[in-house]
Design a protein around this motif. Structure first.
Motif, PDB file in Angstrom:
ATOM      1  N   GLY A   1       0.788  -1.234   0.000  1.00  0.00           N
ATOM      2  CA  GLY A   1       0.000   0.000   0.000  1.00  0.00           C
ATOM      3  C   GLY A   1       0.813   1.273   0.000  1.00  0.00           C
ATOM      4  O   GLY A   1       0.758   2.058  -0.944  1.00  0.00           O
ATOM      5  N   THR A   2       1.584   1.498   1.035  1.00  0.00           N
ATOM      6  CA  THR A   2       2.343   2.745   1.137  1.00  0.00           C
ATOM      7  C   THR A   2       3.516   2.782   0.174  1.00  0.00           C
ATOM      8  O   THR A   2       4.004   3.859  -0.175  1.00  0.00           O
ATOM      9  N   HIS A   3       3.977   1.615  -0.253  1.00  0.00           N
ATOM     10  CA  HIS A   3       5.123   1.514  -1.133  1.00  0.00           C
ATOM     11  C   HIS A   3       4.878   0.445  -2.187  1.00  0.00           C
ATOM     12  O   HIS A   3       4.004  -0.415  -2.025  1.00  0.00           O
ATOM     13  N   PHE A   4       5.659   0.505  -3.260  1.00  0.00           N
ATOM     14  CA  PHE A   4       5.524  -0.501  -4.308  1.00  0.00           C
ATOM     15  C   PHE A   4       6.181  -1.816  -3.904  1.00  0.00           C
ATOM     16  O   PHE A   4       5.722  -2.886  -4.285  1.00  0.00           O
ATOM     17  N   TRP A   5       7.259  -1.720  -3.114  1.00  0.00           N
ATOM     18  CA  TRP A   5       8.000  -2.904  -2.676  1.00  0.00           C
ATOM     19  C   TRP A   5       8.008  -2.997  -1.160  1.00  0.00           C
ATOM     20  O   TRP A   5       8.108  -1.988  -0.462  1.00  0.00           O
ATOM     21  N   GLY A   6       7.934  -4.221  -0.653  1.00  0.00           N
ATOM     22  CA  GLY A   6       7.894  -4.413   0.789  1.00  0.00           C
ATOM     23  C   GLY A   6       9.135  -3.925   1.499  1.00  0.00           C
ATOM     24  O   GLY A   6       9.065  -3.392   2.606  1.00  0.00           O
ATOM     25  N   PHE A   7      10.316  -4.090   0.879  1.00  0.00           N
ATOM     26  CA  PHE A   7      11.548  -3.673   1.558  1.00  0.00           C
ATOM     27  C   PHE A   7      11.576  -2.173   1.799  1.00  0.00           C
ATOM     28  O   PHE A   7      12.272  -1.688   2.695  1.00  0.00           O
ATOM     29  N   GLN A   8      10.800  -1.401   1.008  1.00  0.00           N
ATOM     30  CA  GLN A   8      10.775   0.052   1.171  1.00  0.00           C
ATOM     31  C   GLN A   8      10.103   0.483   2.466  1.00  0.00           C
ATOM     32  O   GLN A   8      10.263   1.631   2.893  1.00  0.00           O
ATOM     33  N   LEU A   9       9.387  -0.421   3.116  1.00  0.00           N
ATOM     34  CA  LEU A   9       8.787  -0.107   4.417  1.00  0.00           C
ATOM     35  C   LEU A   9       9.851   0.205   5.458  1.00  0.00           C
ATOM     36  O   LEU A   9       9.582   0.911   6.432  1.00  0.00           O
ATOM     37  N   GLN A  10      11.072  -0.312   5.262  1.00  0.00           N
ATOM     38  CA  GLN A  10      12.140  -0.100   6.238  1.00  0.00           C
ATOM     39  C   GLN A  10      12.745   1.289   6.149  1.00  0.00           C
ATOM     40  O   GLN A  10      13.465   1.707   7.052  1.00  0.00           O
ATOM     41  N   GLY A  11      12.452   2.015   5.068  1.00  0.00           N
ATOM     42  CA  GLY A  11      12.965   3.371   4.950  1.00  0.00           C
ATOM     43  C   GLY A  11      13.851   3.564   3.740  1.00  0.00           C
ATOM     44  O   GLY A  11      14.384   2.600   3.165  1.00  0.00           O
ATOM     45  N   ASP A  12      14.035   4.826   3.355  1.00  0.00           N
ATOM     46  CA  ASP A  12      14.829   5.149   2.164  1.00  0.00           C
ATOM     47  C   ASP A  12      16.310   4.831   2.336  1.00  0.00           C
ATOM     48  O   ASP A  12      17.050   4.761   1.339  1.00  0.00           O
ATOM     49  N   ASP A  13      16.751   4.656   3.568  1.00  0.00           N
ATOM     50  CA  ASP A  13      18.169   4.390   3.805  1.00  0.00           C
ATOM     51  C   ASP A  13      18.513   2.909   3.665  1.00  0.00           C
ATOM     52  O   ASP A  13      19.663   2.513   3.904  1.00  0.00           O
ATOM     53  N   PHE A  14      17.532   2.097   3.273  1.00  0.00           N
ATOM     54  CA  PHE A  14      17.804   0.667   3.082  1.00  0.00           C
ATOM     55  C   PHE A  14      17.603   0.292   1.622  1.00  0.00           C
ATOM     56  O   PHE A  14      16.515   0.486   1.068  1.00  0.00           O
ATOM     57  N   VAL A  15      18.655  -0.238   1.007  1.00  0.00           N
ATOM     58  CA  VAL A  15      18.588  -0.727  -0.369  1.00  0.00           C
ATOM     59  C   VAL A  15      19.220  -2.111  -0.398  1.00  0.00           C
ATOM     60  O   VAL A  15      20.414  -2.259  -0.118  1.00  0.00           O
ATOM     61  N   PRO A  16      18.462  -3.159  -0.730  1.00  0.00           N
ATOM     62  CA  PRO A  16      19.051  -4.496  -0.827  1.00  0.00           C
ATOM     63  C   PRO A  16      20.073  -4.551  -1.961  1.00  0.00           C
ATOM     64  O   PRO A  16      20.062  -3.718  -2.877  1.00  0.00           O
ATOM     65  N   ASP A  17      20.926  -5.553  -1.916  1.00  0.00           N
ATOM     66  CA  ASP A  17      21.888  -5.759  -3.001  1.00  0.00           C
ATOM     67  C   ASP A  17      21.248  -6.522  -4.154  1.00  0.00           C
ATOM     68  O   ASP A  17      21.642  -6.351  -5.313  1.00  0.00           O
ATOM     69  N   ILE A  18      20.285  -7.372  -3.829  1.00  0.00           N
ATOM     70  CA  ILE A  18      19.561  -8.165  -4.815  1.00  0.00           C
ATOM     71  C   ILE A  18      18.093  -8.194  -4.419  1.00  0.00           C
ATOM     72  O   ILE A  18      17.765  -8.351  -3.235  1.00  0.00           O
ATOM     73  N   VAL A  19      17.213  -8.040  -5.389  1.00  0.00           N
ATOM     74  CA  VAL A  19      15.769  -8.174  -5.167  1.00  0.00           C
ATOM     75  C   VAL A  19      15.229  -9.219  -6.136  1.00  0.00           C
ATOM     76  O   VAL A  19      15.552  -9.198  -7.328  1.00  0.00           O
TER      77      VAL A  19
END
Length: 436
Positions: free
Chosen positions: A240-258
């Motif tokens: 809902g709030t984001h397109f990807w679930g990992f984005q719920l953790q905040g803009d300072d988190f970017v996985p290396d692989i999705v």
């Protein structure tokens, strides 16, 4: 044991082959044990998706050795939803293929085999993924953990070691991952990757606490490994709030692989691995060219583009947020009424209702959960229960699910729980939940 055959119709509902009332096709057939879910973001047989696939099949269907605009256009559209660093795409055909390739990328990059996974995790059905899926191998007779696989506790703030009353459960659970990494290093090993669903699905609809992924990623990176975010079940606007679930953790988190799949093709077999350029470049040095015959074929890309178009055109991400919040509000009202409801958690249209027999001991209401899903089937509502104790009701409907559908489902759940509680001796006295 499948409950019956179904003839699909467009939208949220389906109709069985037998001459009975329409089935409320909430998620999938109820089976025992339940199979992996099949989330369809835009509903069954959406005409735009069907037409896109049919048009492309009438024009050209070939593998990705032959250049075609669909492949590039689709990668560009997906990249627009992701952080800029995630810029290299490998198209494959299933979530299992995607996660298997993600492990290959991480192991080539790190030069190691060791992987940290979460307890109760499920990442796919091929051999490499069964090894990192405790949800599966724990049920196998004489199951043995691979020496290269290390299981960290699920960051469950309801049932786990660190709960909602803990001052910083995210750090506490991340420190457990750090301890595992240090133990591997002490034994002369090196971590290749940490892998987790952005929200744990088969593990019981677990929502990681704030800061957990950032701190885990720091520990993993310090050890020379990569962070893999599995979005196969939770991506494409579902939260809902984001397109990807990992984005719920905040803009300072970017996985290396999705990794992504399932929702990607709305039921059509298409999936993808997205990674950073340095990871892809390391993979290219392996000496083995990567090729997938049907990965990125013209028809799959046309269907994937149509799914993205419908999500945007019908504001399904916004709908997931609005209707998901409404669904949770209805369920919260039921929690105050029904002793069996221990916890309600979720984001958007990813919601779990954990049933317990004793709210103080959190005794899993496994039999009651199974009774709920079979009773709901009789009411033409198809739901499933999951989690390590199979006591969490899983809500992952198509994003076309509406407020009236939420009313319908929760009313049915209310009636079924009322009957089960009366039959099992659970009741409510003076506004408080009691267990007899």
């Amino acid at each position: 044991m499948h409950s019956g055959r179904v003839k699909s119709v467009p939208g949220l509902h389906s109709r069985p082959t037998e001459p009975v009332s329409p089935v409320f096709f909430f998620f999938r057939f109820v089976c025992s044990p339940p199979p992996p879910p099949q989330p369809l973001p835009v509903g069954h047989c959406h005409p735009d998706v069907v037409s896109a696939g049919a048009r492309q099949m009438q024009t050209l269907n070939t593998n990705s050795r032959f250049l075609h605009d669909n492949l590039v256009l689709y990668a560009q559209r997906l990249q627009a939803t992701l952080p800029a660093d995630l810029s290299v795409f490998y198209f494959v055909n299933s979530g299992s293929e995607a996660n298997d390739l993600a492990l290959r990328l991480a192991r080539q990059y790190s030069g190691s085999q060791h992987v940290v996974t979460l307890d109760n995790a499920y990442h796919g059905h091929v051999t490499s993924l069964i090894e990192i899926s405790p949800y599966k191998w724990r049920d196998a007779p004489n199951a043995q953990l691979s020496p290269f696989v290390h299981v960290a506790p699920s960051p469950d703030v309801y049932r786990g070691r660190y709960r909602r009353d803990h001052p910083d459960p995210g750090k506490a659970y991340a420190d457990q991952v750090r301890d595992i990494i240090e133990q591997v290093q002490t034994q002369g090993g090196k971590i290749a990757a940490f892998i987790a669903e952005s929200l744990q699905s088969c593990g019981g609809q677990v929502i990681p606490p704030a800061g957990y992924f950032q701190q885990v990623a720091e520990h993993v990176h310090n050890a020379g490994g990569l962070f893999i975010a599995d979005e196969v079940q939770v991506g494409f606007g579902r939260v809902g709030t984001h397109f990807w679930g990992f984005q719920l953790q905040g803009d300072d988190f970017v996985p290396d692989i999705v990794t992504m799949g399932k929702s990607m093709g709305n039921g059509h077999p298409v999936s993808c691995v997205v990674t950073k350029r340095e990871v892809a470049e390391a993979f290219a040095t392996s000496g083995m060219e990567y090729f997938n015959t049907f990965g990125g074929n013209t028809v799959s890309c046309a269907i994937g583009l149509a799914v993205l178009d419908v999500i945007a055109k019908e504001d399904l991400q916004g709908r997931a947020l609005r209707v998901g919040e409404y669904l949770v509000s209805l369920l919260e009202k039921q929690k105050s009424k029904h002793p069996l409801i221990g916890d309600i958690r979720g984001r958007g249209m990813f919601v779990g209702v954990e049933l317990v027999r004793d709210p103080s001991k959190l005794t899993p209401a496994t039999a009651e959960a199974q009774e709920v899903i079979y009773r709901l089937k009789e009411e033409r509502v198809l739901l499933s229960a999951d989690g390590p104790h199979r006591n969490v009701l899983k809500f992952k409907p198509p994003l076309s699910f509406g407020a009236d559908d939420a009313d319908f489902v929760v009313d049915k759940i209310d009636a079924v729980l009322t009957e089960i509680e009366a039959a099992t001796g659970l009741n409510v006295r003076n506004g408080e939940k009691d267990v007899n």
